[in-house]
Design an enzyme around this catalytic site. Sequence first.
Site, mmCIF file in Angstrom:
data_model
loop_
_atom_site.group_PDB
_atom_site.id
_atom_site.type_symbol
_atom_site.label_atom_id
_atom_site.label_comp_id
_atom_site.label_asym_id
_atom_site.label_seq_id
_atom_site.Cartn_x
_atom_site.Cartn_y
_atom_site.Cartn_z
ATOM 1 N N ASP A 1 -1.234 5.499 11.826
ATOM 2 C CA ASP A 1 -1.035 4.107 12.217
ATOM 3 C C ASP A 1 0.420 3.638 12.206
ATOM 4 O OD1 ASP A 1 -2.196 2.754 9.009
ATOM 5 O OD2 ASP A 1 -0.448 3.952 9.563
ATOM 6 N N HIS B 1 1.275 4.102 7.366
ATOM 7 C CA HIS B 1 0.906 4.837 6.157
ATOM 8 C C HIS B 1 1.227 6.319 6.323
ATOM 9 C CE1 HIS B 1 -1.743 1.229 5.845
ATOM 10 N NE2 HIS B 1 -1.286 1.273 4.608
ATOM 11 N N SER C 1 0.813 -1.225 0.000
ATOM 12 C CA SER C 1 0.000 0.000 0.000
ATOM 13 C C SER C 1 0.842 1.269 0.000
ATOM 14 C CB SER C 1 -0.947 0.017 1.207
ATOM 15 O OG SER C 1 -0.206 0.013 2.415
#
Lengths: 208, 208, 208, 208, 208, 208, 208, 208
Positions: free
Chosen positions: F188, F191, F15
């Site tokens: 978090d 990210h 991601s």
Amino acid sequence: MVFETGDTLLFIGDSITDCGQARPVGEREGLGAGYVSLVNSALGARFPETVVSVLNAGISGNRVTDLEARWKSDVTDLKPDWVSIMIGINDVWRQFDREELEDQVGPEQFQSILAKLVEETAKEVKGIFLMTPFFLETHLQDPMRAKMDQYGAIVREIAEKSGARFVDTQAAFDKYLAKRPTQSLCGDRVHPNLVGHQILADAFLAAI
Amino acid sequence: MVFETGDTLLFIGDSITDCGQARPVGEREGLGAGYVSLVNSALGARFPETVVSVLNAGISGNRVTDLEARWKSDVTDLKPDWVSIMIGINDVWRQFDREELEDQVGPEQFQSILAKLVEETAKEVKGIFLMTPFFLETHLQDPMRAKMDQYGAIVREIAEKSGARFVDTQAAFDKYLAKRPTQSLCGDRVHPNLVGHQILADAFLAAI
Amino acid sequence: MVFETGDTLLFIGDSITDCGQARPVGEREGLGAGYVSLVNSALGARFPETVVSVLNAGISGNRVTDLEARWKSDVTDLKPDWVSIMIGINDVWRQFDREELEDQVGPEQFQSILAKLVEETAKEVKGIFLMTPFFLETHLQDPMRAKMDQYGAIVREIAEKSGARFVDTQAAFDKYLAKRPTQSLCGDRVHPNLVGHQILADAFLAAI
Amino acid sequence: MVFETGDTLLFIGDSITDCGQARPVGEREGLGAGYVSLVNSALGARFPETVVSVLNAGISGNRVTDLEARWKSDVTDLKPDWVSIMIGINDVWRQFDREELEDQVGPEQFQSILAKLVEETAKEVKGIFLMTPFFLETHLQDPMRAKMDQYGAIVREIAEKSGARFVDTQAAFDKYLAKRPTQSLCGDRVHPNLVGHQILADAFLAAI
Amino acid sequence: MVFETGDTLLFIGDSITDCGQARPVGEREGLGAGYVSLVNSALGARFPETVVSVLNAGISGNRVTDLEARWKSDVTDLKPDWVSIMIGINDVWRQFDREELEDQVGPEQFQSILAKLVEETAKEVKGIFLMTPFFLETHLQDPMRAKMDQYGAIVREIAEKSGARFVDTQAAFDKYLAKRPTQSLCGDRVHPNLVGHQILADAFLAAI
Amino acid sequence: MVFETGDTLLFIGDSITDCGQARPVGEREGLGAGYVSLVNSALGARFPETVVSVLNAGISGNRVTDLEARWKSDVTDLKPDWVSIMIGINDVWRQFDREELEDQVGPEQFQSILAKLVEETAKEVKGIFLMTPFFLETHLQDPMRAKMDQYGAIVREIAEKSGARFVDTQAAFDKYLAKRPTQSLCGDRVHPNLVGHQILADAFLAAI
Amino acid sequence: MVFETGDTLLFIGDSITDCGQARPVGEREGLGAGYVSLVNSALGARFPETVVSVLNAGISGNRVTDLEARWKSDVTDLKPDWVSIMIGINDVWRQFDREELEDQVGPEQFQSILAKLVEETAKEVKGIFLMTPFFLETHLQDPMRAKMDQYGAIVREIAEKSGARFVDTQAAFDKYLAKRPTQSLCGDRVHPNLVGHQILADAFLAAI
Amino acid sequence: MVFETGDTLLFIGDSITDCGQARPVGEREGLGAGYVSLVNSALGARFPETVVSVLNAGISGNRVTDLEARWKSDVTDLKPDWVSIMIGINDVWRQFDREELEDQVGPEQFQSILAKLVEETAKEVKGIFLMTPFFLETHLQDPMRAKMDQYGAIVREIAEKSGARFVDTQAAFDKYLAKRPTQSLCGDRVHPNLVGHQILADAFLAAI
């Protein structure tokens, strides 16, 4: 060609003029998807030396009473050089699809209001176009066709008396309908497809 | 009342039947917003002792050629006890709004296909209802009205020969139109409002 | 048939009347998907010679206290010729699903407010219809059924004293429910499907 | 507490279990908004030392025949350690709201299919929970309540014969309904609100 | 159990309380997706004899300064019987993720405002619950954990001095985190998943 | 600068690389909102004489096992001149937030797969960049930080043995975090916001 | 006017032709918002006695290589009587905005493919129109203008050799641009506004 | 580096600055997708020891007259420490794409307004950056390029007289365009892609 660089040409009327124009008054990409946009494109494409600003103040559902109510904000205050008026379709249609309405606009009231608007506006603009309402019905005895013709005649009379440029949309459509069925232009005999709007635009352009 | 508990009544046709029914065949809450839903409600409300399952296999735009193509999957395979057919409006309409179409459905082809479908289906059901196409136009010489009447006559003839129950929707509308203008039911003379669908539902219910 | 051309018939009530009607008062295509729309269609289809304007002022969740609060703007100011009132379902329901509410509408308050509204309105209209609230529960000792019957009796009493036309919706449903389970009309015993709304419309039409 | 770290607990059933779980089998954030999610949260919050994976294979509208059809893909192939089954509500409901259905699932068929599924599955899992269907109706003579009790008894019997852990959801709700009206949990007597789902979750957790 | 039928229990705080509650104050189906909704469900499921109305006045992002600003409209004017306050997370968080903010809420200001709100409110309610802010970080020297603990200590101190019921959410989480990693509850160490909200709900319920 | 006109530079990872890139492989306006897009912009802005085509084959959630599965279609078949790989974050994260997963990717498997991919790919490209996974946590004893460092060391070792260009993202972030809290980059810890992606892009660009 | 009743006129090209036409081939209301729709409207409005069916097979982004790939399905199989081709803009544009593309379509390839398509198609239709690509840039030494002129010359040559009707769109625009700035027609010098599309439509209509 | 911890840097201008920033003034995640966001990221990534708050007050379509109208609310009242102004593109563009506009902003008016704003603001901030408008056209005789250069010269002159930091965006782009075609940055020569915004950001950062 009557327009000069710097002129503003404002169209006002009902859904035939509106065609999704930007609110409250559309211009350029907000002119809607009807004859107004076609006129604007044609003027630009064919007369590039003349910069004309086209405005669309049509509102779906309007009758001449609605035009009167918003005339100052949507016409007078915009100070156009030219105004084109097409109204009457809903004045007639409501007498058929909304019989229960108490505030029907009969021929006398229609004539009175429109004549007054034209008279007042003529003093403030270079010129006025009066476009007839129309009904895409070839059977002349059809009650709504007959009523629409009555209102069309009122528009013609006002044009003649005021010196406005007269655009006979009904005649333009009748000429087409002599060769092709009404269903080729329209579902409800009132809202033309793009071919119908081209007919309207061509009729308007023939008067400039 | 001809229906018995456990019967399935399937309506098939074009947009007048469709009215947004659930695909491919609507039932219960998926019956659409037209006369089929009104018939279902009336049967349920007035004959609670008779549990009838109503299905709607109308598809907007269909002509009799389209019915033929999907007849097996949308009628035969569903094994209804009763079938109601209303078709023809688009068969006629396309001859006016889509003159350029090569696959027009003329009267002979319309008669041939419909008669064949009725004949084959009659062997598999308790009964068939044949509803005429209609055109909400009172001027009988109107070209589309005249053509629609021609197709309506074909439906009447097939009903008489096959013993199907005949529902003359044009007559039902004509009776109403003798007192009220077509604009009170309709914009395009083809797609009725809810009052018009009530007229259709009442006409159907008068035949059960 | 009590209505005359030019009459306005206004329905007011809760979600049973509302059914998604256009705000603040629905008419024509904005009458919602319930019995009001069915009544309008039936009046139009069966009595074309009588042009009646139907309005829907139902609002989901309303109790009689809500009707009182908006009565002037949503009824009086609209000057209807006829008013139909169906209220009470939520007055009862809240006593069961919202026990913690401090502003419950008990029988006395319900009677008092409704009687006052009917008395005041009777002076200004040609007539009033009073439709009972209902609960699609056949077990008469069910607490909510019993309470709903109590409110229904209040409506009957007010109708008798005021001369209003009385429409017993509970009785209409009970007649159906004698033959079919409540689940065939309803999930929550309060909001009928279209078959249930046909029952309501038929009950209303039987009173005109 | 019967579960061990690494165990998978799969819930299967109808809309009461489904509650919007992720398709085809929901887990973690996709467990839906009902009792399954509450059980998962409680297991995690109160037994952090035991890592249990919870799956939701509920599908709205399912009857025991639907479970049978998808059992291999939605249960067997997932190789859960524990399976919880709650089914029967729709098997009963359809006998009331869809009387016309030809494929009703009667008590015998319900018993036969469920018993077979339980028997086959018992050989492949550590344990099975059988949760009764329920109907939030306190009037025991209500036809649907009586029918639901009949199916509930079938579930109890299968649990006793198979050794499955039995969860009497009807009893849990009846205990609550002895003090509060059914409307405080539910509109349609079948789909509880979150308070009702807490009752279901608590009932399940009392059996672990 | 301290609550009595008719009591209103209002939760106020930041995003942990908010969780998508209906604006400006959520109730029933509008209680959001967090611990408030779980508390409401547990109270309803386990104490059906006690009808308690639960309200959620949490607003995402709030600090104690925000609570002070809206206290009158969102707490005082609602006249709750019980108030539960969980605040401080954002007061701390902003000191780390928004260092540039000029209006940081330091410990002194936090203590001053919260103590004042508690003192004023205690006079108007039956009782107050004070829930600590928390940070799901087990490394006690982590700067944000240390700061959060400082604010948690302030909450404990205010509870002791005011007699409010104290709910140590940090301790509840620490007990869980002794056995499972913080990632099993949370991405950002602040917004718990449903397991985390169950921990919060259980902590609150242990104090009633 | 190692790139030459006509080179294709492909980024692959999870991601952090993905950031909403167009599927299956993003380019130009479809490069996503992260460091890949920043690298592309910087290459274009600062080296206009060198036309480099940048591709983004990141997929959110990927672990090295996922890269292996799609390597042929998403890397080999695209025939890039350069490949940049950043993977490992999810390989570690799942060991903490999804403890129950049976297919965890331990250090040995991670090393084995990544080394194999690098070895095979080195034969087909001009060069490879290996970017470490990272965890924005400064407490080195934090279990996830420690595990992430272990995987980062594996990446370093593979780079050294293969001759790939090594990009130590963890070190880049650590340098920043020595001065600013992790919350200024991230919720978090995994990210990053755009500032964090600029740090990643700068780190990559320092290696070209 | 070359068209006869029953003729099909198919336009194929890139985004200038496409303009949001219905997929895969637009007709009637699906002709898009560009010159194709204007041509259709003009043909209908001015030649009602000639029923011509207009099709739009333009696809945004196409180059001559794309036309070749879909020629059979999108042209040949539709059996048009007339075909109008406008292509080349993207063949040129990609050489400037996508320098890195390996599959650039140079002048030789462009000439070769287009000439082959024209030659093959001429055998199957009544006639072909070849419209030049254009670039709304008056500076003839502008690199993209020069390249576009080169491709325009190729189109002219092919038209002369094949006998196709030639429509010089660049010349039409240049005539306009001699009096008005390019910004009055266009943002990106490639996609004209409606005035520009009117210029295109007028140019086409002058060739019929 | 001129900025100090605690400084606020406000960018104001037209669509080049706006790029979808949050209304009315964007910050952090609301800085838009252009050079402002890139500057913010670079400042954060490369100078972590300096906490600078970046604001984006760009509004698409603005001319210097629009800046004047909102200067107090969007600049003065926000009390920034630094202000960066990029304006003029639309002042020029409208003279070409909206020739009919009566309120064109000529060079004199542009100079007068911008000089006044700079003079007034200089007294209230630590410093001002003046960025030129630009036109991605390399043909210097292009009418719009020439006009844009004229306005760029005005900006340079104002910067010299006021002592503002001057950022020559045109020069930055010209340097790039000496090697790559304008189409590689832009469709309309005004709105750059991300590579172009990187050029703008780099130019700005070179001035700090």
